[in-house]
Design an enzyme around this catalytic site. Structure first.
Site, PDB file in Angstrom:
ATOM      1  N   ASP A 187       0.897  -1.239  -0.045  1.00 38.49           N
ATOM      2  CA  ASP A 187       0.023  -0.052  -0.061  1.00 38.49           C
ATOM      3  C   ASP A 187       0.760   1.311  -0.014  1.00 38.49           C
ATOM      4  O   ASP A 187       1.513   1.752   1.017  1.00 38.49           O
ATOM      5  CB  ASP A 187      -0.896  -0.038   1.140  1.00 38.49           C
ATOM      6  CG  ASP A 187      -1.899   1.148   1.074  1.00 38.49           C
ATOM      7  OD1 ASP A 187      -1.661   1.968   0.323  1.00 38.49           O
ATOM      8  OD2 ASP A 187      -2.902   1.042   1.800  1.00 38.49           O
ATOM      9  N   HIS A 192       0.333   7.781   4.119  1.00 37.91           N
ATOM     10  CA  HIS A 192       1.076   7.133   5.115  1.00 37.91           C
ATOM     11  C   HIS A 192       2.235   7.351   5.449  1.00 37.91           C
ATOM     12  O   HIS A 192       3.114   6.687   6.226  1.00 37.91           O
ATOM     13  CB  HIS A 192       0.725   5.674   5.145  1.00 37.91           C
ATOM     14  CG  HIS A 192      -0.797   5.347   4.832  1.00 37.91           C
ATOM     15  ND1 HIS A 192      -1.574   5.585   5.975  1.00 37.91           N
ATOM     16  CD2 HIS A 192      -1.220   4.762   4.014  1.00 37.91           C
ATOM     17  CE1 HIS A 192      -2.825   5.156   5.420  1.00 37.91           C
ATOM     18  NE2 HIS A 192      -2.577   4.709   4.061  1.00 37.91           N
ATOM     19  N   ILE A 207      -1.054   9.137   8.857  1.00 38.09           N
ATOM     20  CA  ILE A 207      -1.539   8.240   9.704  1.00 38.09           C
ATOM     21  C   ILE A 207      -1.117   6.804   9.393  1.00 38.09           C
ATOM     22  O   ILE A 207      -0.495   6.619   8.235  1.00 38.09           O
ATOM     23  CB  ILE A 207      -3.058   8.467   9.433  1.00 38.09           C
ATOM     24  CG1 ILE A 207      -3.671   8.004   8.073  1.00 38.09           C
ATOM     25  CG2 ILE A 207      -3.553   9.832   9.723  1.00 38.09           C
ATOM     26  CD1 ILE A 207      -5.096   8.192   7.844  1.00 38.09           C
ATOM     27  N   GLY A 210      -5.177   1.421   8.104  1.00 34.99           N
ATOM     28  CA  GLY A 210      -6.188   0.960   8.734  1.00 34.99           C
ATOM     29  C   GLY A 210      -5.700  -0.699   8.611  1.00 34.99           C
ATOM     30  O   GLY A 210      -6.061  -1.263   9.558  1.00 34.99           O
TER      31      GLY A 210
END
Length: 284
Positions: A187, A192, A207, A210
């Site tokens: 990803d 991120h 962040i 998830g």
């Protein structure tokens, strides 16, 4: 209308061959924070090839998770990726995952729901090898501004927590560099890693993925309540309820039931802000 539900649901599934080996599995585990303490026998099951087992959530990144990518480019789907949120994730295991192998992954849009001001796409990915099915993975994708065509609203299932204190509560720190390591499993979203991109998205810093929180939580359940035995996991689902920043601490609360564990995850430093909700691990 950017989402043509009938066309998306009628589209032919897309298939691709995927492959992985022990290095991919080890990298994934390290991206979840495995390996601390480095010589702990319980951690070596995640990091040492001669003892390696595979956490079932690895299914979300095996072959770089082509199910979600393939689903968002399916016929009938023409959406602004800036309006897309990963709303939930579930996996069903058909047998324990091997540490290496090749499989065919088939992805399709399994459901399209009209939530009024938004749409929900259920993107299903099924993987099988020469011995048969391996896993089924459903990603629930929330698309802002794409509802309102009068379609099926779909389920709104919520898990009611037991009316007692958790059976176990554990805390799992998120390392400052953890998102940088986890993104090597496929990803590459700059949200991120890149502070400038994160600021454009409304965050004061990058962040955590998830699905990294998703994997960390399953590892915590396996290590705490399932005796470290990944082969006991049959299914695992969650709803993404909030964000995590690298450097924070996940507080994982667990309620053991008959053949299942209910879980909530919060950010400890932000007054237990919700992170994962409606989370259920089904096990043998």
């Amino acid at each position: 209308m950017p989402i043509d539900a009938a066309k998306a649901l009628a589209a032919e599934p897309r298939s691709a061959e995927i492959a992985w080996d022990h290095k991919d599995v080890q990298l994934y585990h390290l991206g979840l924070g495995a390996g601390s303490p480095a010589t702990d026998p319980a951690e070596l099951r995640y990091t040492l090839e001669s003892r390696l087992h595979v956490l079932p959530s690895f299914a979300t990144v095996a072959g770089a998770g082509m199910g979600v990518v393939g689903g968002l480019s399916a016929p009938g789907i023409d959406i602004d990726l800036a309006a897309v949120l990963h709303g939930g994730q579930s996996i069903t295991l058909h047998r324990p995952l091997p540490t290496g192998g090749r499989a065919v992954s088939t992805s399709r849009v399994a459901s399209v729901y009209d939530k009024g001001k938004a749409a929900i796409l259920v993107l299903r990915s099924e993987a099988a090898d020469d011995e048969g099915p391996l896993w089924t993975s459903d990603a629930q994708i929330f698309v802002r501004g794409e509802g309102g065509w009068g379609g099926d609203r779909g389920p709104s299932e919520r898990l009611e927590l037991p009316g007692r204190e958790p059976d176990r509560t554990v805390e799992r720190p998120v390392r400052e560099e953890q998102a940088l390591l986890y993104r090597l499993s496929g990803d590459w979203n700059p949200l991120h890693a890149d502070p400038e991109f994160a600021a454009l998205a409304g965050f004061d810093r990058p962040i955590l993925h998830g699905l990294c929180t998703y994997g960390m939580t399953l590892k915590a359940v396996v290590d705490t309540l399932l005796g470290g035995d990944v082969t006991r996991v049959r299914a695992y689902r969650t709803r993404f309820a909030g964000i995590v920043f690298p450097g924070e601490t996940l507080r994982v609360r667990m309620w053991a039931g008959d053949g299942h564990v209910q879980v909530t995850v919060t950010a400890a430093e932000r007054d237990d802000a919700p992170v994962l909700a409606d989370t259920l691990v089904t096990h043998s």
